[in-house]
Design an enzyme around this catalytic site. Structure first.
Site, PDB file in Angstrom:
ATOM      1  N   CYS A  44      -5.747 -13.324 -34.916  1.00 38.75           N
ATOM      2  CA  CYS A  44      -5.134 -13.399 -33.583  1.00 38.75           C
ATOM      3  C   CYS A  44      -5.520 -14.695 -32.852  1.00 38.75           C
ATOM      4  CB  CYS A  44      -5.558 -12.192 -32.752  1.00 38.75           C
ATOM      5  SG  CYS A  44      -4.842 -12.236 -31.101  1.00 38.75           S
ATOM      6  N   CYS A  85      -9.609  -4.208 -33.171  1.00 38.04           N
ATOM      7  CA  CYS A  85      -8.223  -4.486 -33.567  1.00 38.04           C
ATOM      8  C   CYS A  85      -8.160  -4.928 -35.034  1.00 38.04           C
ATOM      9  CB  CYS A  85      -7.655  -5.589 -32.680  1.00 38.04           C
ATOM     10  SG  CYS A  85      -5.977  -6.053 -33.165  1.00 38.04           S
ATOM     11  N   CYS A 125      -3.864  -3.163 -28.092  1.00 36.41           N
ATOM     12  CA  CYS A 125      -3.490  -4.457 -27.490  1.00 36.41           C
ATOM     13  C   CYS A 125      -2.778  -4.165 -26.165  1.00 36.41           C
ATOM     14  CB  CYS A 125      -2.588  -5.228 -28.453  1.00 36.41           C
ATOM     15  SG  CYS A 125      -2.404  -6.952 -27.992  1.00 36.41           S
ATOM     16  N   GLU A 128      14.274   7.914 -29.329  1.00 34.94           N
ATOM     17  CA  GLU A 128      14.541   6.509 -29.002  1.00 34.94           C
ATOM     18  C   GLU A 128      15.446   6.388 -27.772  1.00 34.94           C
ATOM     19  OE1 GLU A 128      13.163   3.794 -29.907  1.00 34.94           O
ATOM     20  OE2 GLU A 128      11.909   4.719 -31.434  1.00 34.94           O
ATOM     21  N   TYR A 181      18.588  -2.751 -30.068  1.00 37.37           N
ATOM     22  CA  TYR A 181      17.208  -2.292 -30.235  1.00 37.37           C
ATOM     23  C   TYR A 181      17.171  -0.901 -30.883  1.00 37.37           C
ATOM     24  CZ  TYR A 181      12.780  -0.132 -29.470  1.00 37.37           C
ATOM     25  OH  TYR A 181      11.613   0.552 -29.700  1.00 37.37           O
ATOM     26  N   ASP A 218      10.027  -3.983 -28.966  1.00 38.06           N
ATOM     27  CA  ASP A 218       9.977  -3.452 -27.603  1.00 38.06           C
ATOM     28  C   ASP A 218       8.901  -4.227 -26.831  1.00 38.06           C
ATOM     29  OD1 ASP A 218       7.568  -2.512 -28.533  1.00 38.06           O
ATOM     30  OD2 ASP A 218       7.921  -0.416 -28.010  1.00 38.06           O
ATOM     31  N   CYS A 269      -9.951  -6.035 -28.409  1.00 38.06           N
ATOM     32  CA  CYS A 269      -9.917  -6.905 -29.590  1.00 38.06           C
ATOM     33  C   CYS A 269     -11.010  -6.534 -30.604  1.00 38.06           C
ATOM     34  CB  CYS A 269     -10.061  -8.370 -29.175  1.00 38.06           C
ATOM     35  SG  CYS A 269      -8.777  -8.877 -28.016  1.00 38.06           S
TER      36      CYS A 269
HETATM   37 FE1  SF4 Z   1      -4.234  -7.905 -29.241  1.00 39.85          FE
HETATM   38 FE2  SF4 Z   1      -5.075 -10.016 -30.566  1.00 39.85          FE
HETATM   39 FE3  SF4 Z   1      -6.813  -8.549 -29.242  1.00 39.85          FE
HETATM   40 FE4  SF4 Z   1      -5.641  -7.573 -31.420  1.00 39.85          FE
HETATM   41  S1  SF4 Z   1      -7.051  -9.271 -31.310  1.00 39.85           S
HETATM   42  S2  SF4 Z   1      -5.942  -6.506 -29.462  1.00 39.85           S
HETATM   43  S3  SF4 Z   1      -3.604  -8.497 -31.295  1.00 39.85           S
HETATM   44  S4  SF4 Z   1      -5.164  -9.720 -28.376  1.00 39.85           S
END
Ligand code: SF4
Length: 354
Positions: A215, A209, A199, A46, A129, A147, A206
């Site tokens: 999202c 994801c 992301c 870290e 952090y 972050d 997406c």
């Molecule tokens: Fe990022 Fe949303 Fe796409 Fe997932 S769906 S990669 S959280 S923009």
């Protein structure tokens, strides 16, 4: 569904994804591996990861943990050895604090990392952090770790259009609202991994994801535009001069920079001030300084630097006003910070010609 139900579902989906896709990192105990998490590894990684990429940190992490496998080993290391091993990683205050922190942990905590965030934050080099990251990752405390990756994921998941940096409190609040009490350490790493691998800043994937359905930015078609950012302030350019002197026996004149300030505690070529207005010359001794038109360009966090490199051959009897000579066999460019390495690389083959 209740807020808690939504939160649980989001973390469950993400943890399922993380169990299958967690990045293998040298400091990480992979989920379900049965390996214990070593707080020393978490802490060191870290500190190294502050302002630095994972790719750059891996090699340094391996080197440090090979040289100093435990916090006890690091606490008894020589300052100069640690600074030399850190050379090239940048932000050198981190190396000085790493040593200080290791020594405090051994002297005041019996060599055991404290688990709670407040005590962690009282240690040298550990801010809000890093204390949250260590508490969550090393001790599975339900702390929220935010972050740049997490900021991006939260901005998109919740379609937060406020630009950074003013958006920070909103993004932290969004992340806090989702932090689960079950497996918070894995969850914190999972959000970071999602931001680092799926992301991503320019082309979020997406389609694969785990959070594609909830999202909001994806639904609105604005994911790649988020997080928005205020226009960057232009960095000023500072000027300076580095003086590389080689004695007739091949020794180089180097100087340990003051502990406070840029590159503090690191070895480097004696330099003038670095300032926007052309600084006064400040050679470490009177010599026939030769200007071959060499200029190093380097960018620090807050400014660009144009460093003119002057070179001189000097007799063995030379008595500099400051700095110390390092024997040609002991001199290792790799122990210098990057800007100083660039200077000697530019001046070569002049110093190596004979
Ligand atoms: Fe990022 Fe949303 Fe796409 Fe997932 S769906 S990669 S959280 S923009």
């Amino acid at each position: 569904m209740s807020d808690k139900g939504v939160k649980d579902e989001l973390s469950t989906e993400l943890l399922r994804w993380y169990d299958a896709h967690a990045r293998a990192l040298p400091w990480r105990a992979l989920p379900n591996s049965g390996q214990p998490t070593d707080p020393y590894f978490v802490w060191m990684s870290e500190i190294m990861l502050q302002q630095t990429t994972v790719a750059a940190v891996k090699e340094y992490f391996r080197k440090f943990t090979a040289l100093w496998p435990t916090v006890h080993d690091l606490a008894t290391a020589q300052d100069a050895d640690v600074m030399a091993a850190w050379a090239g990683l940048g932000y050198y205050a981190r190396a000085r604090n790493l040593l200080k922190c290791a020594r405090v942990i051994v002297a005041d905590h019996g060599g055991v990392f404290p688990k709670d965030r407040d005590t962690l934050q009282s240690l040298p080099g550990i801010g809000p952090y890093t204390s949250a990251a260590i508490a969550a990752i090393a001790f599975d405390a339900p702390e929220t770790v935010v972050d740049g990756n997490v900021e991006r994921v939260m901005a998109r998941l919740r379609a937060i259009e406020t630009p950074l940096p003013p958006a920070k409190p909103e993004l932290v609040a969004a992340a806090q609202a989702l932090t689960p009490t079950k497996r918070p350490g894995d969850y914190a790493q999972a959000v970071m991994d999602l931001g680092a691998t799926i992301c991503t800043p320019k082309s979020p994937a997406c389609g694969i994801c785990p959070w594609q359905s909830p999202c909001r930015a994806r639904v609105m078609g604005i994911a790649p535009e988020l997080p928005r950012k205020l226009p960057k302030v232009q960095k000023p350019t500072r000027l300076g001069t580095a003086y590389i002197a080689r004695r007739s026996d091949g020794a180089f004149l180097l100087e340990t920079r003051p502990d406070k300030g840029l590159l503090g505690g690191m070895l480097g070529w004696p330099c003038s001030d670095w300032s926007v207005d052309a600084p006064d010359p400040a050679p470490p001794l009177t010599a026939n300084w030769i200007d071959h038109g060499l200029q190093v360009r380097h960018t620090f966090t807050h400014f660009h630097l144009k460093l003119t490199v002057l070179v001189a051959d000097i007799p063995e009897s030379a008595a500099p006003d400051r700095g110390h000579f390092i024997d040609k066999h002991a001199f290792q460019p790799s122990s210098l910070p990057t800007v100083m390495k660039k200077a000697i690389a530019l001046a070569t083959p002049w110093p190596l010609r004979d």
